[in-house]
Design an enzyme around this catalytic site. Sequence first.
Site, PDB file in Angstrom:
ATOM      1  N   ILE A  20      -6.962   9.314   9.393  1.00  0.00           N
ATOM      2  CA  ILE A  20      -8.192   9.481   8.960  1.00  0.00           C
ATOM      3  C   ILE A  20      -9.899   8.759   8.665  1.00  0.00           C
ATOM      4  O   ILE A  20      -9.793   7.473   8.296  1.00  0.00           O
ATOM      5  CB  ILE A  20      -9.217  10.130   7.837  1.00  0.00           C
ATOM      6  CG1 ILE A  20      -7.734  11.238   7.303  1.00  0.00           C
ATOM      7  CG2 ILE A  20      -9.826  10.593   7.649  1.00  0.00           C
ATOM      8  CD1 ILE A  20      -7.382  12.510   7.714  1.00  0.00           C
ATOM      9  N   TYR A  67       0.781  -0.783   0.098  1.00  0.00           N
ATOM     10  CA  TYR A  67      -0.294   0.004   0.232  1.00  0.00           C
ATOM     11  C   TYR A  67       0.753   1.261   0.092  1.00  0.00           C
ATOM     12  O   TYR A  67       0.996   2.098  -1.080  1.00  0.00           O
ATOM     13  CB  TYR A  67      -1.044  -0.264   1.547  1.00  0.00           C
ATOM     14  CG  TYR A  67      -1.507   1.040   1.390  1.00  0.00           C
ATOM     15  CD1 TYR A  67      -2.774   1.520   0.261  1.00  0.00           C
ATOM     16  CD2 TYR A  67      -1.330   2.273   2.169  1.00  0.00           C
ATOM     17  CE1 TYR A  67      -3.764   2.346   0.607  1.00  0.00           C
ATOM     18  CE2 TYR A  67      -2.676   2.970   2.539  1.00  0.00           C
ATOM     19  CZ  TYR A  67      -3.426   3.655   1.313  1.00  0.00           C
ATOM     20  OH  TYR A  67      -4.313   4.320   1.570  1.00  0.00           O
TER      21      TYR A  67
END
Lengths: 79, 248
Positions: B189, B156
Site C-alpha cells: 500500500i 516486523y
Amino acid sequence: MTNTDKLETAFSEALMIEKSLIIDDLTYQSIPEWDSISHMVLISELESMFDISLDTEDVIDMSSVLKAKEILNKYDILF
Amino acid sequence: MLLSGKTILVTGANRGIGRAIAIKFSNEGARVVLCGRNVVELESLKASIQNDNPLNDAIVLEMDVSKYESIKQAFLTLSKSKIVLDGIVNNAGVMKDAALMMTTEMDVREMFETNTFGTIYCCQFAVKNMLKQRKGSILNLSSIVGLNGSSGQSVYSASKSAILGFTKSLSKEMGTFNIRVNAMSPGFIETDMTAGKSDEYYERNLLNIPLKRFGSVEDISNLAVFMMSDNSSYITGQIIGIDGGMII
C-alpha cells in the site's frame, strides 16, 4: 444511589440474578450465572458504574462479592 | 451512509492509512475517535473532518499504543464520558526493515510493543467498553508479510503474524457477546511508510501483483468501512487479504 446499591445493580445486571442473591459470600462459579463469560460483563458493569478501570490483577482476583468490595476499596470506593 | 450513528475509534489516525480510514468513516456518518501520539496532527484532522462534516463531533484522544498506561488512560476518558464504542480499528504500527542480524533489540521491542502488544491491549480495553452494549466490531491491521513472510522483515513479520492468531482466538472468545473480531492483511500500500524506497524496490514488487498496481489508502479504508458496517455482521475470525493478489 449508594455504593452498595451501585455494586448490587452491577452484579444483578451482569449476572442477571435477583439483588437478594448478592451477598458477601457469593463466589465466582458458585452459581451457573457467574461463569467466566458473565464475569467479563461484570467487570464492564463495575467499571462503568464507578468510572474506574480495573487492573487485570484485580479482574482475576475478584472471586466473591466480598472480594469485589475489597478491591473497589483500593479505588477509593468505600462500603 | 453505512456508518451512521456509530462511534468508531481509530489508532494511529494522524497519518497514512489511519487518517484515510478516519476520514472515510466520517464521510460515512460515523463519529470518529481519533487516537495517536501527535495531538497537533489529530486536531488538524478533526478540523478537516468537521470542515467537511460540520455535524461530526469527532474526538481527539492522545494515545501511545506502545504504552499500556497511555491506552488505559485514553479508554478511561472514554468511559468517564459515557462513550460506548461500536468499533475499533487497530491501525497504529511501525515497520523497521532490517536483516535479523542487523535488527537491534530496541527495534524488536518497538515493533512488538506497538504492533502486537498495542493491538492486544487496545482490544482488551475496547472489549470491556463494547460489552456494555453486547456488540461491536474490531478490525486489526496485520500485513501480507505477517501471513507469508518477507526477507529483511522477520521481526516486523513476527509482530504482525502474532495478530493473526490473536484475532482468530479473540473472535471465538467474543462471539457470544456479538463482538466481531477480524483482521486485514494489506499488501503493498502506498503510504509514507513505503515512500522513499528505490525504483528497483517498486518494480520488483509490482511484478508480484497480478492486478498490476499498488494498493491505495482508499482501498484499505473501503474495506474498513465494510468491516465496521452492519453489512459484515456475519463475518468474524477472518483474515482478509487486500493485496491485489500479491505473491511473496
